[in-house]
Design an enzyme around this catalytic site. Structure first.
Site, PDB file in Angstrom:
ATOM      1  N   HIS A  92       0.838  -1.208   0.000  1.00 29.38           N
ATOM      2  CA  HIS A  92       0.000   0.000   0.000  1.00 29.38           C
ATOM      3  C   HIS A  92       0.871   1.256   0.000  1.00 29.38           C
ATOM      4  CE1 HIS A  92      -3.529   2.496   1.292  1.00 29.38           C
ATOM      5  NE2 HIS A  92      -2.575   3.196   1.890  1.00 29.38           N
ATOM      6  N   GLU A  93       1.892   1.283   0.852  1.00 27.45           N
ATOM      7  CA  GLU A  93       2.764   2.458   0.921  1.00 27.45           C
ATOM      8  C   GLU A  93       3.607   2.597  -0.346  1.00 27.45           C
ATOM      9  OE1 GLU A  93       2.124   4.544   3.083  1.00 27.45           O
ATOM     10  OE2 GLU A  93       0.936   3.276   4.422  1.00 27.45           O
ATOM     11  N   GLU A  97      -6.334   6.785  -0.793  1.00 27.94           N
ATOM     12  CA  GLU A  97      -6.209   5.562   0.002  1.00 27.94           C
ATOM     13  C   GLU A  97      -6.789   4.363  -0.749  1.00 27.94           C
ATOM     14  OE1 GLU A  97      -4.508   5.103   2.905  1.00 27.94           O
ATOM     15  OE2 GLU A  97      -3.842   7.131   2.386  1.00 27.94           O
ATOM     16  N   HIS A 112       1.598   4.566  -2.596  1.00 26.40           N
ATOM     17  CA  HIS A 112       1.725   6.012  -2.368  1.00 26.40           C
ATOM     18  C   HIS A 112       2.936   6.573  -3.102  1.00 26.40           C
ATOM     19  CE1 HIS A 112      -1.402   7.178   0.500  1.00 26.40           C
ATOM     20  NE2 HIS A 112      -1.237   6.010   1.097  1.00 26.40           N
TER      21      HIS A 112
END
Length: 265
Positions: A65-66, A96, A69
């Site tokens: 997930h990061e 998100e 980003h």
């Protein structure tokens, strides 16, 4: 976002924790206690932080997930489109969501889900293999597999829970009536339906003791048979049930009958 993440994953030598970082030049990975936060990406110091106190499968999804980003911040066109279309809290929500999409694309590439669905069909075994091979949580796997299933199927993970923890509506559910608060009943923990299915199976839905899902948990024997979906309302919708039991939980798919095409009987 899915395309960007998939291309990133294809460029990696592997999908283990450290290999996942190989495509981010100069970005460091740090594990530390973070309280209620699962992780964060600090673009200024180029570091991804992961909560060291969460489960390994949660850490793995958080890392992906990061990385999402980082990939998003590195794509000026996509980032500009997002800022043109959204603002404030809605922008944060969309970002998100996109990073969750990226995480799924990195850890569970379409080639893997296609292989599993082709080999095992849209059933409990395919879900179990996706969890194992992608090393992700059941929740992460079930949503991704459902999204990529092109036949009418509802996937679910069922496990025992206390009656008092079961979020029943109103005065309770007749299938758990008469049980003491300390009794444990088999309920749906998480479910997700293929895009072609308009129905949902709510978490907390009890599974009757004689249902194939309950029998599989009790015996430890996988099964596939015609049965029904036990909706919380009490409605029983006919379905082909494919059950794969594991210790303490059952992975299951409910395949809905397809409507015959014109000319078929």
């Amino acid at each position: 976002m899915r395309v960007i993440a998939a291309e990133y994953a294809q460029s990696l030598a592997g999908l283990d924790t450290h290999s996942l970082m190989d495509g981010l030049d100069g970005v460091k990975l740090t594990f530390m206690a973070m309280g209620d936060r699962d992780g964060a990406y600090d673009p200024e110091h180029r570091v991804i932080l992961i909560n060291s106190q969460t489960r390994p499968d949660r850490q793995r999804f958080t890392l992906a997930h990061e990385i999402g980003h980082a990939l998003l911040l590195g794509d000026d066109d996509l980032l500009s489109d997002l800022h043109d279309s959204f603002e404030g809290s809605r922008l944060e929500e969309v970002i998100e969501t996109l990073c969750n999409v990226a995480a799924a694309a990195i850890l569970m590439p379409e080639a893997l889900t296609t292989e599993l669905l082709t080999r095992f069909g849209p059933g409990g075994r395919a879900l179990a293999e996706l969890i194992r091979r992608a090393d992700v949580s059941a929740s992460s796997a079930i949503y991704t597999l459902a999204e990529r299933t092109n036949v009418p199927v509802i996937y679910a993970v069922c496990a025992l829970s206390r009656v008092e923890d079961d979020p029943a509506d109103g005065a309770g559910d007749s299938r758990s009536a008469g049980k003491a608060p300390t009794d444990r009943v088999l309920t749906v923990r998480v479910s997700s339906a293929a895009p072609s299915v308009k129905y949902s199976l709510r978490p907390g839905t009890p599974i009757p003791d004689d249902h194939p899902v309950a029998v599989a948990l009790a015996t430890g024997i996988p099964s596939t048979e015609d049965s029904y979906i036990p909706f919380r309302s009490g409605r029983r919708m006919p379905a082909h049930v494919d059950v794969f039991p594991e210790p303490y939980r059952v992975l299951v798919s409910f395949a809905l009958p397809t409507r015959p095409s014109k000319g078929e009987v």
